[in-house]
Design a protein around this motif. Structure first.
Motif, PDB file in Angstrom:
ATOM      1  N   ASP A  85      -1.189  10.300   5.674  1.00 24.16           N
ATOM      2  CA  ASP A  85      -0.288   9.505   4.761  1.00 24.16           C
ATOM      3  C   ASP A  85      -0.108   7.973   5.095  1.00 24.16           C
ATOM      4  OD1 ASP A  85       0.176  11.410   2.927  1.00 24.16           O
ATOM      5  OD2 ASP A  85       2.196  12.177   3.668  1.00 24.16           O
ATOM      6  N   LYS A  86      -0.324   7.905   6.600  1.00 24.21           N
ATOM      7  CA  LYS A  86      -0.045   6.630   6.912  1.00 24.21           C
ATOM      8  C   LYS A  86      -1.293   5.497   6.491  1.00 24.21           C
ATOM      9  CE  LYS A  86      -2.288   6.832  11.584  1.00 24.21           C
ATOM     10  NZ  LYS A  86      -2.048   6.954  13.128  1.00 24.21           N
ATOM     11  N   GLY A  87      -0.835   4.258   6.314  1.00 23.96           N
ATOM     12  CA  GLY A  87      -1.866   3.401   5.874  1.00 23.96           C
ATOM     13  C   GLY A  87      -1.458   2.356   5.100  1.00 23.96           C
ATOM     14  N   GLN A 109      -2.830  -9.789 -18.132  1.00 23.07           N
ATOM     15  CA  GLN A 109      -2.262 -10.106 -16.638  1.00 23.07           C
ATOM     16  C   GLN A 109      -2.236  -8.849 -15.804  1.00 23.07           C
ATOM     17  OE1 GLN A 109       1.790 -11.838 -16.692  1.00 23.07           O
ATOM     18  NE2 GLN A 109       1.655 -12.273 -14.621  1.00 23.07           N
ATOM     19  N   LYS A 110      -2.583  -9.259 -14.712  1.00 16.81           N
ATOM     20  CA  LYS A 110      -2.736  -8.014 -13.600  1.00 16.81           C
ATOM     21  C   LYS A 110      -1.882  -8.637 -12.326  1.00 16.81           C
ATOM     22  CE  LYS A 110      -6.560  -6.677 -11.799  1.00 16.81           C
ATOM     23  NZ  LYS A 110      -7.681  -6.083 -11.693  1.00 16.81           N
ATOM     24  N   GLU A 111      -1.242  -7.882 -11.607  1.00  8.27           N
ATOM     25  CA  GLU A 111      -0.445  -8.378 -10.165  1.00  8.27           C
ATOM     26  C   GLU A 111      -0.773  -7.187  -9.224  1.00  8.27           C
ATOM     27  OE1 GLU A 111       0.558 -11.310  -9.387  1.00  8.27           O
ATOM     28  OE2 GLU A 111       0.365 -12.131 -11.424  1.00  8.27           O
ATOM     29  N   GLU A 112      -0.807  -7.562  -7.851  1.00  4.86           N
ATOM     30  CA  GLU A 112      -1.003  -6.609  -7.040  1.00  4.86           C
ATOM     31  C   GLU A 112      -0.203  -7.151  -5.575  1.00  4.86           C
ATOM     32  OE1 GLU A 112      -5.242  -6.360  -6.118  1.00  4.86           O
ATOM     33  OE2 GLU A 112      -5.733  -5.065  -7.819  1.00  4.86           O
ATOM     34  N   ASP A 113      -0.012  -6.057  -4.951  1.00  9.04           N
ATOM     35  CA  ASP A 113       0.896  -6.506  -3.650  1.00  9.04           C
ATOM     36  C   ASP A 113       0.736  -5.202  -2.589  1.00  9.04           C
ATOM     37  OD1 ASP A 113       2.179  -7.804  -1.651  1.00  9.04           O
ATOM     38  OD2 ASP A 113       3.498  -8.581  -2.696  1.00  9.04           O
ATOM     39  N   ALA A 114       0.677  -5.320  -1.558  1.00 12.33           N
ATOM     40  CA  ALA A 114       0.461  -4.165  -0.577  1.00 12.33           C
ATOM     41  C   ALA A 114       1.685  -3.864   0.349  1.00 12.33           C
ATOM     42  CB  ALA A 114      -0.725  -4.609   0.554  1.00 12.33           C
ATOM     43  N   VAL A 115       1.712  -2.543   0.709  1.00  8.19           N
ATOM     44  CA  VAL A 115       2.649  -2.083   1.592  1.00  8.19           C
ATOM     45  C   VAL A 115       2.093  -1.379   2.757  1.00  8.19           C
ATOM     46  CG1 VAL A 115       4.812  -1.011   1.756  1.00  8.19           C
ATOM     47  CG2 VAL A 115       4.499  -2.364  -0.464  1.00  8.19           C
ATOM     48  N   TYR A 116       2.707  -1.406   3.789  1.00  8.87           N
ATOM     49  CA  TYR A 116       1.956  -0.740   5.063  1.00  8.87           C
ATOM     50  C   TYR A 116       2.979   0.553   5.284  1.00  8.87           C
ATOM     51  CZ  TYR A 116      -1.349  -0.166   8.814  1.00  8.87           C
ATOM     52  OH  TYR A 116      -2.273   0.471   9.499  1.00  8.87           O
ATOM     53  N   LEU A 117       2.575   1.477   5.146  1.00 14.30           N
ATOM     54  CA  LEU A 117       3.242   2.762   5.626  1.00 14.30           C
ATOM     55  C   LEU A 117       2.895   3.268   7.026  1.00 14.30           C
ATOM     56  CD1 LEU A 117       5.483   5.019   5.011  1.00 14.30           C
ATOM     57  CD2 LEU A 117       3.623   6.015   3.827  1.00 14.30           C
ATOM     58  N   TRP A 118       3.696   3.371   8.278  1.00 16.24           N
ATOM     59  CA  TRP A 118       3.361   3.512   9.299  1.00 16.24           C
ATOM     60  C   TRP A 118       4.365   4.356  10.005  1.00 16.24           C
ATOM     61  CZ3 TRP A 118      -1.148   3.026  11.115  1.00 16.24           C
ATOM     62  CH2 TRP A 118      -1.461   2.840  12.664  1.00 16.24           C
ATOM     63  N   VAL A 162       7.045  -0.203   6.077  1.00 14.54           N
ATOM     64  CA  VAL A 162       7.721   0.727   6.026  1.00 14.54           C
ATOM     65  C   VAL A 162       7.607   1.936   7.002  1.00 14.54           C
ATOM     66  CG1 VAL A 162       8.785   2.483   4.533  1.00 14.54           C
ATOM     67  CG2 VAL A 162       8.142   0.549   3.621  1.00 14.54           C
ATOM     68  N   VAL A 163       8.489   2.354   7.698  1.00 15.99           N
ATOM     69  CA  VAL A 163       8.523   3.249   8.798  1.00 15.99           C
ATOM     70  C   VAL A 163       9.248   4.512   8.278  1.00 15.99           C
ATOM     71  CG1 VAL A 163       9.010   3.753  11.046  1.00 15.99           C
ATOM     72  CG2 VAL A 163       8.630   1.646  10.734  1.00 15.99           C
ATOM     73  N   ALA A 164       8.217   5.624   8.478  1.00 18.54           N
ATOM     74  CA  ALA A 164       8.740   6.881   7.950  1.00 18.54           C
ATOM     75  C   ALA A 164       8.502   8.090   9.261  1.00 18.54           C
ATOM     76  CB  ALA A 164       7.945   7.497   6.861  1.00 18.54           C
ATOM     77  N   ASP A 165       9.326   9.217   8.916  1.00 18.74           N
ATOM     78  CA  ASP A 165       9.436  10.275  10.188  1.00 18.74           C
ATOM     79  C   ASP A 165       8.590  11.459   9.189  1.00 18.74           C
ATOM     80  OD1 ASP A 165      10.722   8.909  11.898  1.00 18.74           O
ATOM     81  OD2 ASP A 165      12.839   9.440  10.800  1.00 18.74           O
ATOM     82  N   ARG A 166       7.963  12.439  10.240  1.00 20.82           N
ATOM     83  CA  ARG A 166       7.422  13.420   9.527  1.00 20.82           C
ATOM     84  C   ARG A 166       8.371  14.384   8.720  1.00 20.82           C
ATOM     85  NH1 ARG A 166       3.508  16.778  13.636  1.00 20.82           N
ATOM     86  NH2 ARG A 166       2.470  14.756  13.516  1.00 20.82           N
TER      87      ARG A 166
END
Length: 502
Positions: A95-97, A108-117, A19-23
């Motif tokens: 905030d990026k990372g 049950q436990k589920e996980e997933d990752a998103v990259y904010l850049w 995910v791309v974000a602006d300041r």
């Protein structure tokens, strides 16, 4: 990607990995359950790498430090399995990372990752986000769980503040126990690190000690070999000294024999002088004889004088030869020859007595004998020259032997000095080894002393963990009671609303 427990009732997935974000703008990190399942009764945690920044549990919400009022879920979308996180006022650096969504329901436990850049470098960010959960270390997972537990405790503490002050005290005690546990773990890690360093130092000292012992053994072997060589050299020197003593004794005996022979020669020369006088007297009596006999007698006298001079030269050279080792045999040969010459001279005297009767024949024979004597004198001169050359060669050989002996003595002295230095070095190394062994013993004792409080501390930690488990059970019971109370409150609120409507 997704990490499943024992039951596969639902799965967690992201629609957009990067995910791309602006300041300064708001950004949504999308995450959904599939199949579409309600997440209202589930526990939802959002992490920024290892820090828990948002927690939803039992309808209660708490935000992490630094994210108060900036993160939220859309509660109306939870019914459709939408657990996306909205982040307000995006900041470039802080905030990026990597952001991780974790959904727990029962076992049950589920996980997933998103990259904010920031804008740019999307390919790298996508690959990093896909591989992050697979390459995540156990320490990072543990720190994530601890962060979530702390945030959950903060949530409980808020509820406890509202409901029961006793639970607040228990929560404080639990936090103290957790901080003490962390301190104990830090101390344990430090002690383990110090123990490893000491073990490595001990191994290094053992290696150095083994190397020193190998060097000591090698030097001892070299010393033994050098001692053997020195013993051999000493034995050879003793043998040489004994051989030199024997040779000196032999030389002394031969000198005595030479002196005796020289005395005999002197006596025989005196006898020859007397006999020459007798011959002169006879020659005076025979003056009346032919002039040729007189001339021959004069020649014989001259030759006798030359022989006397050459005999004196031979005596002087024989004195020089007395000091040499191997020329004694040659001197013996010369003495034998001289004896033969004396015998010949005696024979000549007898022949002269006979020649007096026959003067004419004796004159011819004397001329022949003079020629033979000239040849003998020439041969003697050649023998003397050969002897002088041999004496010079022997002198040179003796000088070379003396030089070699001096060089060997110098080498022996140098080796002795080297051996003394090596012995000093060995003494220094032994003293160092003793010091290192004493230090190691002291360190081992210190470690043992430290290990005993560590064992006590581990026991205390276990007891505190057991107490924490009990506190967690109590908190769970309290949570259940709180949930019941909330349900009752909701029912009462609904009844009150119905009554007000009616």
């Amino acid at each position: 990607m997704a990490e499943a427990g024992q039951h596969n009732e639902f799965k967690l997935g992201v629609r957009q990995r990067v995910v791309v974000a602006d300041r300064g703008k708001d950004v949504t990190l999308s995450c959904h359950l599939s199949p579409e399942t309600s997440a209202v009764a589930m526990t939802i945690r959002w992490f920024k790498k290892t820090e828990c920044i948002y927690l939803y549990k039992n309808g209660q919400v708490i935000e992490g430090r630094g994210y108060e009022g900036r993160v939220s879920l859309v509660t109306q979308e939870l019914e459709r399995g939408n657990v996306s996180l909205t982040l307000r006022d995006y900041k470039h650096e802080s905030d990026k990372g990597v952001y991780i969504c974790q959904v727990t329901s029962g076992g049950q436990k589920e996980e997933d990752a998103v990259y904010l850049w920031n804008r740019g470098y999307l390919d790298y960010a996508k690959a990093y986000a896909e591989e992050y959960l697979q390459s995540e270390s156990p320490e990072d997972k543990r720190s994530r769980e601890e962060s979530a537990c702390l945030l959950e405790k903060q949530m409980y503490s808020k509820l406890v503040d509202e409901k029961d002050p006793l639970l607040k005290d228990k929560q404080k005690e639990l936090e103290r126990d957790i901080s003490q546990r962390k301190d104990l773990e830090i101390h344990l890690e430090r002690f383990k690190h110090e123990k490893r360093e000491l073990e490595e130092k001990h191994k290094e000292t053992e290696k150095k000690r083994n190397e020193f012992e190998a060097e000591l053994q090698a030097s001892k072997v070299q010393l033994i070999e050098r001692d053997k060589r020195l013993d051999r050299l000493q034995s050879e020197g003793r043998e040489r000294e004994t051989s030199l003593d024997k040779k000196n004794k032999e030389l002394q005996g031969r000198d005595e024999l030479l002196k005796e022979r020289e005395d005999k020669l002197k006596r025989r020369q005196e006898e020859l002088g007397e006999k020459n006088k007798q011959l002169q007297e006879r020659d005076q009596q025979l003056e009346r004889l032919e002039s040729e006999g007189k001339e021959t007698q004069k020649r014989l006298q001259e030759k006798d004088i030359q022989l006397g001079k050459r005999d004196e030269l031979l005596k002087e050279r024989d004195k020089v030869c007395e000091e040499k080792d191997k020329q004694l045999k040659e001197k013996d040969d010369e003495l034998k020859r001289r004896q033969e010459e004396l015998g010949e001279k005696n024979k000549q005297l007898k022949e002269r007595d006979q020649r007096l009767e026959r003067l004419e024949s004796e004159g011819k024979e004397r001329e022949k004998r003079l020629k033979g004597k000239d040849k003998q004198l020439g041969e003697r001169d050649e023998l003397l020259e050969d002897r002088n050359q041999k004496l010079e060669e022997k002198d040179r050989h003796l000088e070379e032997v003396n030089k070699t002996l001096r060089e060997s003595e110098k080498r022996i002295e140098e080796k002795d000095s080297l051996l003394e230095e090596r012995n000093k070095q060995l003494e220094d190394t032994e003293s160092r080894l003793e010091e290192t062994t004493t230090q190691l013993k002291e360190k081992n004792q210190h470690l043992q002393e430290k290990e005993t409080p560590l064992d006590d501390m581990t026991q205390q930690v276990r007891e505190k963990e057991r107490q924490q488990e009990e506190l967690r059970k109590d908190l769970q019971d309290n949570n259940n009671q709180v949930q019941k109370l909330t349900v009752q409150l909701q029912e009462k609120d609904s009844e009150w609303r119905r009554g007000t409507r009616d």
